[in-house]
Design an enzyme around this catalytic site. Structure first.
Site, short mmCIF file in Angstrom:
data_model
loop_
_atom_site.label_atom_id
_atom_site.label_comp_id
_atom_site.label_asym_id
_atom_site.label_seq_id
_atom_site.Cartn_x
_atom_site.Cartn_y
_atom_site.Cartn_z
N ARG A 7 0.83 -1.20 0.00
CA ARG A 7 0.00 0.00 0.00
C ARG A 7 0.87 1.25 0.00
NH1 ARG A 7 -5.11 -1.70 1.80
NH2 ARG A 7 -5.10 -3.74 2.81
N THR B 246 -16.11 -11.06 -3.86
CA THR B 246 -15.83 -9.67 -4.23
C THR B 246 -16.96 -9.02 -5.03
OG1 THR B 246 -13.47 -10.27 -4.42
CG2 THR B 246 -14.09 -8.04 -5.02
N LYS C 164 -6.52 -18.06 -1.50
CA LYS C 164 -7.16 -16.97 -2.23
C LYS C 164 -6.37 -16.70 -3.51
CE LYS C 164 -8.63 -13.45 0.19
NZ LYS C 164 -8.61 -12.32 1.17
#
Length: 478
Positions: free
Chosen positions: A74, A280, A222
């Protein structure tokens, strides 16, 4: 017929009230997801107690899934909390910077300058902002803003096509696995998996941490990195299932590639006898609206028709205005899609190779129940493996998993078309079969005179030992 496809709902501020959670469970939630990107260990432990209490009050077994945060790739923080990046402007990602501005910002992921080079494309804030890398100088990545917009604190960074070296498991994830095991988590979802080693490491850590709590969770990988896609088969081999995490995956491979990848991933999971969750933005508009869009309805229904075991709600139930209503809406869509499926069981069994006795019994039960039009398939199971084999094939007959193990019952809550019921343990086969019939009758699963298929292992109590198939007219034993 009960709903086949399961619903995973994320717990958060909007759904951490016991009454709200009980209403969500009544509406159709099968698995409760804890997002370890938010909250403290104490928060998660308190919510685990809440889930178990709400499940007990609802008379249901509900699984807990701990979803690890993974690496924080990030940007840092801005002076004033945000900045406006203009198209054509130059912008620096600086691993050594403090507070950011419209010219530069710091990085939570300090190794990013080592992972990129001139010509790479970086996508920020779920791909809404696009930066072209011009050059890398030490800790600074100099970019040209191709698509600008507002960039605020701690937004995510993806590299188009993948290739970031951050490990799937961070020091925080290791601590969070300990917390998840203390919570009694039935599943651990590992974020940003790149290969089978990431899955194997997570399983080892969870197994060690779970020993003192008597917990052995299943591992969900994932799939959200581009480099995971070509290694999907080996990842599936190491994991118990996958999550089609369409957010970060879409940013790395492009939105247009995701629908076909979703279908491919779910198909491959079913072929390898593994679980699949589709996630999602499934009902994103219901964060603020009381009804879904038609596009969202189609999205959920198509995931069901693809063969997913479960569809997942994230912010919709964690922080949205309508946590109960969104579950009700999703359950209705799923049920309608379940009913519309065309069963081609005989075709699916062509060229099948049976490698295990319990697998042969499972397929035999499906085939027999389908052609005799039985009311139910009932598997007396310790580990749930027989019902896993069964659940990989579409059949318009409910599969009831009768188990003495609460842990097995909770895990089975995620399996497509499998409905777990707790059955008291006994070593007497005939007593167990009679007990199973009484339980099915008591729950309204069958009625007297119905034909059902029962599977059981002899001697009883051995995981993976299913070796007997019996066709029963309900009422003969009960």
């Amino acid at each position: 017929m009960p709903r086949s496809t399961k619903i995973v709902a994320t717990l958060g501020p909007a759904s951490s009230d016991k009454l709200v959670l009980e209403r969500m469970l009544a509406a159709g939630v099968d698995v409760v997801r804890f997002n370890f990107s938010h909250g403290t260990a104490e928060d998660h432990l308190a919510r685990a107690v809440l889930v178990r209490d709400a499940a007990a009050a609802s008379g249901r077994e509900v699984a807990i899934m701990a979803d690890l945060q993974g690496p924080k790739i990030r940007v840092g923080r801005f002076e004033g909390g945000k900045a406006e990046l203009r198209n054509g402007a130059r912008f620096v990602l600086d691993a050594s910077a403090e507070l950011g501005s419209a010219e530069r910002v710091g990085l939570d992921y300090k190794d990013l300058p080592r992972d990129v080079k001139a010509g790479d494309v970086l996508l920020l804030n779920d791909g809404l902002i696009v930066l072209d890398v011009e050059r890398v100088a030490g800790a600074e990545i100099h970019t040209l803003v191709r698509v600008g917009g507002e960039l605020s604190n701690n937004k995510g960074i993806n590299k188009q096509g993948g290739g970031l070296s951050a490990p799937a498991l961070t020091a925080k994830d290791v601590r969070d696995i300990e917390t998840a095991m203390a919570c009694g988590a039935d599943y651990v979802a590992v974020s940003f998996v790149k290969n089978r080693t990431d899955v194997e490491m997570a399983r080892r850590l969870a197994t060690i941490a779970g020993e003192k709590h008597g917990v052995r969770p299943d591992i969900i990988a994932k799939i959200e990195r581009a480099e995971a896609v070509p290694l999907l088969r080996e990842i599936l081999d190491a994991a118990d299932g996958i999550m089609v995490a369409r957010g970060d995956l879409a940013v790395e491979v492009g939105n247009a590639a995701v629908p076909a990848l979703q279908k491919r991933m779910i198909k491959m999971a079913r072929e390898q006898n593994k679980l699949a969750i589709t996630a999602t933005q499934m009902m994103e508009s219901m964060i603020v609206n009381a009804v879904p869009t038609r596009a969202e309805v189609s999205d959920v229904a198509n995931a069901v028709l693809d063969g997913t075991d479960a569809v997942m709600l994230s912010a919709e139930t964690a922080s949205g205005r309508y946590p109960v209503e969104v579950v009700e809406a999703m359950a209705g869509i799923v049920l309608e899609a379940d009913r519309s499926e065309t069963v081609q069981l005989d075709k699916e069994f062509l060229d099948q190779t049976f490698l295990r006795v319990d697998q042969s019994i499972a397929y035999g039960a499906l085939f027999t129940a389908f052609h005799l039009r039985c009311a139910a398939i009932c598997a007396l199971t310790e580990s749930g493996s027989t019902t896993l084999w069964m659940s990989r094939h579409d059949v318009d007959i409910p599969i009831y998993a009768l188990t003495p193990s609460p842990a097995t019952s909770r895990k089975l809550a995620l399996y497509r078309n499998v409905h777990p019921l707790l059955l008291p343990k006994t070593d007497d086969r005939d007593a167990s079969l009679a007990q199973a019939e009484r339980l099915l009758l008591a729950h309204g699963c069958v009625k007297r005179g119905d034909l059902i298929v029962l599977t059981v292992g002899e001697p009883m109590g051995q995981p993976g030992g299913t070796n007997t198939l019996k066709i029963v007219r309900v009422g003969e034993h009960a």
